[in-house]
Write an enzyme that holds these catalytic residues in place. Structure first.
Site, PDB file in Angstrom:
ATOM      1  N   ASP A  46       0.865  -1.360  -0.054  1.00 57.12           N
ATOM      2  CA  ASP A  46      -0.025   0.131   0.158  1.00 57.12           C
ATOM      3  C   ASP A  46       0.758   1.279   0.012  1.00 57.12           C
ATOM      4  O   ASP A  46       2.117   1.152   0.297  1.00 57.12           O
ATOM      5  CB  ASP A  46      -1.023  -0.046   1.297  1.00 57.12           C
ATOM      6  CG  ASP A  46      -2.010  -0.824   1.255  1.00 57.12           C
ATOM      7  OD1 ASP A  46      -2.117  -1.760   0.226  1.00 57.12           O
ATOM      8  OD2 ASP A  46      -2.714  -0.836   2.134  1.00 57.12           O
ATOM      9  N   HIS A 102      -6.021   9.301   0.531  1.00 54.33           N
ATOM     10  CA  HIS A 102      -5.590   8.530   1.580  1.00 54.33           C
ATOM     11  C   HIS A 102      -6.377   8.868   2.801  1.00 54.33           C
ATOM     12  O   HIS A 102      -6.085   8.681   3.984  1.00 54.33           O
ATOM     13  CB  HIS A 102      -4.146   8.368   1.901  1.00 54.33           C
ATOM     14  CG  HIS A 102      -3.813   6.995   2.541  1.00 54.33           C
ATOM     15  ND1 HIS A 102      -3.862   7.155   4.036  1.00 54.33           N
ATOM     16  CD2 HIS A 102      -3.330   5.843   2.164  1.00 54.33           C
ATOM     17  CE1 HIS A 102      -3.446   5.845   4.497  1.00 54.33           C
ATOM     18  NE2 HIS A 102      -3.246   5.053   3.430  1.00 54.33           N
ATOM     19  N   HIS A 189       3.678  -2.323   3.186  1.00 55.11           N
ATOM     20  CA  HIS A 189       3.710  -0.977   2.580  1.00 55.11           C
ATOM     21  C   HIS A 189       5.086  -0.256   2.107  1.00 55.11           C
ATOM     22  O   HIS A 189       6.098  -0.742   2.427  1.00 55.11           O
ATOM     23  CB  HIS A 189       3.511   0.214   3.988  1.00 55.11           C
ATOM     24  CG  HIS A 189       2.191  -0.081   4.614  1.00 55.11           C
ATOM     25  ND1 HIS A 189       2.022  -1.174   5.481  1.00 55.11           N
ATOM     26  CD2 HIS A 189       0.982   0.678   4.438  1.00 55.11           C
ATOM     27  CE1 HIS A 189       0.488  -0.947   5.685  1.00 55.11           C
ATOM     28  NE2 HIS A 189       0.077  -0.077   5.336  1.00 55.11           N
TER      29      HIS A 189
HETATM   30 ZN   LIG Z   1      -2.553   3.203   3.267  1.00 54.43          ZN
END
Ligand SMILES: [Zn+2]
Length: 241
Positions: A46, A102, A189
């Site tokens: 992500d 986001h 991430h």
């Molecule tokens: Zn995120």
């Protein structure tokens, strides 16, 4: 003698064509190389794309010849990062949707949520020619309005708090390995500067391969498991089985 010569030529032709098709390995080809009788997982990242950590992550995936799925933030897509998305896509990775800004989608109206998803979807489509297929809600924040406003299946995953800098690469890998199971989705991430997750790949990927796991994109994971992703409110996938 003539027969032998002819068979040799045919064999050479067959090998040549195999080699050619190998070079152009597409998403489709990879799907058929997954053995449904063996365990399979989807690695996902992500918060990209960027020109540093995302690039280092792609180098790692290339090193181990595995694919992953990137849930991208629309506002991070620009002239500099579009080539990174293109590279990931060309490697057989899948580009999915992690909203435009986001923000926690639960703080927005239905219209605003739709705009968030459409913006990122259009940006990805401009680069890859393919629509985003899955949505990961930022902070995994959801409610009925969020589900009602987004026409994509929702994805969560097994994480290892890899967004906290004091978690070592070893811990990032170990926590995933403790949870992972057949059909599992791994949530990590690739935001700028998250080099410990890049480092963790040298521990995590070989360990998963050693345990017999095959790597699929999220779409391939659903396909190989023969499961149609649900759009029902409240359904968010960590395991596909
Ligand atoms: Zn995120």
């Amino acid at each position: 003698m003539k027969k032998i010569l002819l068979s040799t030529i045919i064999l050479i032709l067959i090998f040549t064509s195999c080699n050619f098709s190998k070079e152009g390995t597409s998403n489709m080809d990879r799907k058929y190389s997954i053995d449904p009788s063996k365990p399979v997982i989807a690695l996902t990242f992500d918060d990209g794309p960027n020109t540093t950590t995302t690039v280092e992550m792609l180098d790692k995936l290339e090193k181990y010849d595995v694919v992953a799925s990137f849930f991208v933030v629309g506002n991070h897509i620009n002239d500099a990062t579009k080539d990174v998305i293109k590279r990931a896509y060309d490697m057989g990775c899948e580009i999915n949707n992690h909203s435009r800004t986001h923000a926690a989608m639960t703080s927005l109206t239905g219209e605003e949520i739709k705009e968030e998803v459409k913006y990122t979807d259009d940006k990805v489509f401009e680069i890859t020619g393919e629509r985003t297929k899955f949505f990961r809600p930022p902070y995994i924040a959801t409610n009925d309005t969020v589900y009602d406003s987004i026409d994509l299946p929702f994805i969560c995953g097994y994480g290892s708090t890899d967004y906290e800098d004091n978690v070592s690469p070893q811990e990032r890998s170990t926590k995933i390995l403790e949870q992972i199971t057949d059909g599992g989705i791994i949530l990590l991430h690739d935001f700028e500067g998250n080099s410990k997750t890049v480092e963790a790949m040298d521990l995590l990927i070989p360990a998963l391969i050693e345990q017999g796991y095959q790597f699929a994109t999220v779409s391939q994971l659903f396909e190989v498991k023969g499961i149609e992703p649900s759009l029902e409110n409240g359904v968010i996938y960590t395991v596909v089985k």
